[in-house]
Design a protein around this motif. Sequence first.
Motif, PDB file in Angstrom:
ATOM      1  N   GLU A 305       0.837  -1.189  -0.247  1.00 38.61           N
ATOM      2  CA  GLU A 305      -0.110  -0.086  -0.152  1.00 38.61           C
ATOM      3  C   GLU A 305       1.009   1.402  -0.025  1.00 38.61           C
ATOM      4  O   GLU A 305       1.423   1.734   1.080  1.00 38.61           O
ATOM      5  CB  GLU A 305      -1.132  -0.061   1.195  1.00 38.61           C
ATOM      6  CG  GLU A 305      -1.643   1.207   1.628  1.00 38.61           C
ATOM      7  CD  GLU A 305      -2.584   1.725   0.463  1.00 38.61           C
ATOM      8  OE1 GLU A 305      -2.948   0.881  -0.307  1.00 38.61           O
ATOM      9  OE2 GLU A 305      -2.992   2.868   0.720  1.00 38.61           O
ATOM     10  N   SER A 461      -9.793   2.194   7.931  1.00 38.59           N
ATOM     11  CA  SER A 461      -9.174   1.014   6.934  1.00 38.59           C
ATOM     12  C   SER A 461      -8.883  -0.222   7.681  1.00 38.59           C
ATOM     13  O   SER A 461      -8.369  -1.082   7.038  1.00 38.59           O
ATOM     14  CB  SER A 461      -8.193   1.663   5.991  1.00 38.59           C
ATOM     15  OG  SER A 461      -7.107   2.041   6.667  1.00 38.59           O
ATOM     16  N   SER A 573      -7.012  -4.520   3.911  1.00 38.78           N
ATOM     17  CA  SER A 573      -8.106  -3.236   3.651  1.00 38.78           C
ATOM     18  C   SER A 573      -7.434  -2.022   3.985  1.00 38.78           C
ATOM     19  O   SER A 573      -7.970  -0.874   3.886  1.00 38.78           O
ATOM     20  CB  SER A 573      -9.055  -3.608   4.885  1.00 38.78           C
ATOM     21  OG  SER A 573      -8.491  -3.503   6.050  1.00 38.78           O
ATOM     22  N   ARG A 575      -5.536   1.362   4.238  1.00 37.03           N
ATOM     23  CA  ARG A 575      -5.228   2.456   3.341  1.00 37.03           C
ATOM     24  C   ARG A 575      -4.373   3.526   3.875  1.00 37.03           C
ATOM     25  O   ARG A 575      -4.165   3.631   5.316  1.00 37.03           O
ATOM     26  CB  ARG A 575      -6.493   3.170   2.753  1.00 37.03           C
ATOM     27  CG  ARG A 575      -7.504   2.246   1.791  1.00 37.03           C
ATOM     28  CD  ARG A 575      -6.790   2.011   0.508  1.00 37.03           C
ATOM     29  NE  ARG A 575      -7.667   1.067  -0.215  1.00 37.03           N
ATOM     30  CZ  ARG A 575      -7.362  -0.355  -0.097  1.00 37.03           C
ATOM     31  NH1 ARG A 575      -6.565  -0.994   0.822  1.00 37.03           N
ATOM     32  NH2 ARG A 575      -8.257  -1.187  -0.636  1.00 37.03           N
TER      33      ARG A 575
END
Length: 586
Positions: A305, A461, A573, A575
């Motif tokens: 990410e 997130s 998940s 972010r």
Amino acid sequence: MRGEAELRAILGRIDGQGYGAYRDLAGSFRLGALELAIDQVQPDPFAAPSRVRLRVPQRDAGFEPALFEGRARRVALEDYLARVLAREIARRRRGVGEGKSGVVSIDAGGQEVLERSAVAVRPDFVEARLSVGLPGEGRRVLGWDAAKLLCDELRQIARLALRASALPPREAADFVGCVEDQEHLRGQLRAHGLVAFLADGAVLPRESGASDRPLASGALALRAPDGLRVELPLAPRGGAARSVRGLGIPEGVTLVVGGGYHGKSTLLRALERGVYPHVPGDGREAVVTRGDAVKIRAEDGRRVERVDVSAFIGRLPGARAADAFSSEDASGSTSQAANIVEALEAGSRLLLLDEDTSATNFMVRDARMQALVAKEHEPITPFVDRVRELAERHGVSTVLVMGGSGDYLEAADTVIEMRDWQPRVATQAAREVARAHPTGRKPEGAAPFALPAPRAPVPGSLDASKGRREVRIGVHGRELLEFGVEKIDLRAVDQLVDPSQTRAIGFLLDQARRRFIDGKTGLPAILDALEALLDERGLDVLDPLAERAPRHPGDFARPRRYEVAAALNRLRSLRMASGTARERSS
Ligand code: ADP
Ligand code: MG
């Protein structure tokens, strides 16, 4: 507080009733000097066992303050007592009943000594935190068996394991001293310009790929070669000055070479684990590595990410940005690049790499490949072109196992050759070979390497309570963390050594979400805050219901910040906001 007579009376009364009648046991009972606290009662014999604490006042336990003064000693004594409890528990025979009836367990560790929540030693008491299966048959209470278990057996376990006078003479002091020596050695590494130290006589090989115990027969004990032998002082004990000799691995770039099967990976694995103390008899009691060492490997398939991998990866096909690289399914080389950048972001300045678990195209690109595939078609700047820059400009040391490519010879400050399971110094020989056999390759990587700017996790997130009232955090072994509806794959995180660390990471991420993650605070500052929280309040703070303390804090072992970051970075998940927020906002 209720007494033993009341406990026995309750158990006599509820004998034969539905299993739910055990609820009447919730609370504390005094059994002589021992306090028995039943913090959580299981709903049926097949559910997770009940959580029980055994607390003995220090005036009865009788541990000398010198055994638990200061963090290192207290952690060591607590870890030791958990092992003694496990030993005593293993000796008893389990009683009757179905499901988990009669099972008693404690979360004792493996070969590494870790801060754990299984035992608490305080100036005024010693406390063991156990799991106990309350006996039942046909979902009915077996009251008389429960009385035997709670009133007799647990008291006996406490008598044998939680009293200094009942323990084998000197065993506790030797254990604590052994751990203290390791912390002392680790604490000296920087002052001596070392990243690791391996004492003469250390036994590095393990019993098998499935067992972390020392290889019992045929193990060759380590002997430091002249040229890399150092002598480090130990804390004086009993008035006598003490020291230990062994192999010192200096800061900078260290290359471990040698033929296949000559012990290179075994050495590196010992360094990986050397960030933790080991139990007496492990063979690695005096193998210590700087605490910020992070094992780096390729890990294709992992999620990444917004990691700035531009120092290693240039223009990617499909016009992907390399300075905020994201992928649901990273390749071997991009995952390894991300692992390095993430380790540096979390604060590591010592990287450990093994050719066995690295992506070849990330490690080297030789002269012939440079001739065949032009630079403009190869996005990767191999690690060989960054490793010196990392050391010289950023103080990042590397220990690298590489038996298969000579392209690293000129990059190394120190070369260790493993031959017949013993280290030799090969630095000079490597220089001569490098001079006599030029690689002919052109250095790649034009733009200078910059340390990564911190990324800030985005609130929302990461949520382990998604769609529920309570958080759902579970572990399957060391390698899989269930975080709400997400599953975090930690198989490639080699320095995570205990499932209870994995569990603690789950709850630490939840604490981070509650307390520190605001979309602006950078990850390093969040890791600092989590460490400060644990330093201040201990692992007990991770129990989601700890506010109602005192109660059983669960089975936690303390992870390092690097493994906490590794888990967060692998959460699918997650972010991240782009990295400009260098400071904590609050
Ligand atoms: P390499 O990485 O150089 O190929 P490994 O470190 O994987 O080699 O070691 C090969 C084998 O040798 C392993 O089974 C390991 O347990 C064993 N070994 C390593 N060091 C020793 C030692 N000091 N004494 C005995 N066996 C060892
Ligand atoms: Mg190997």
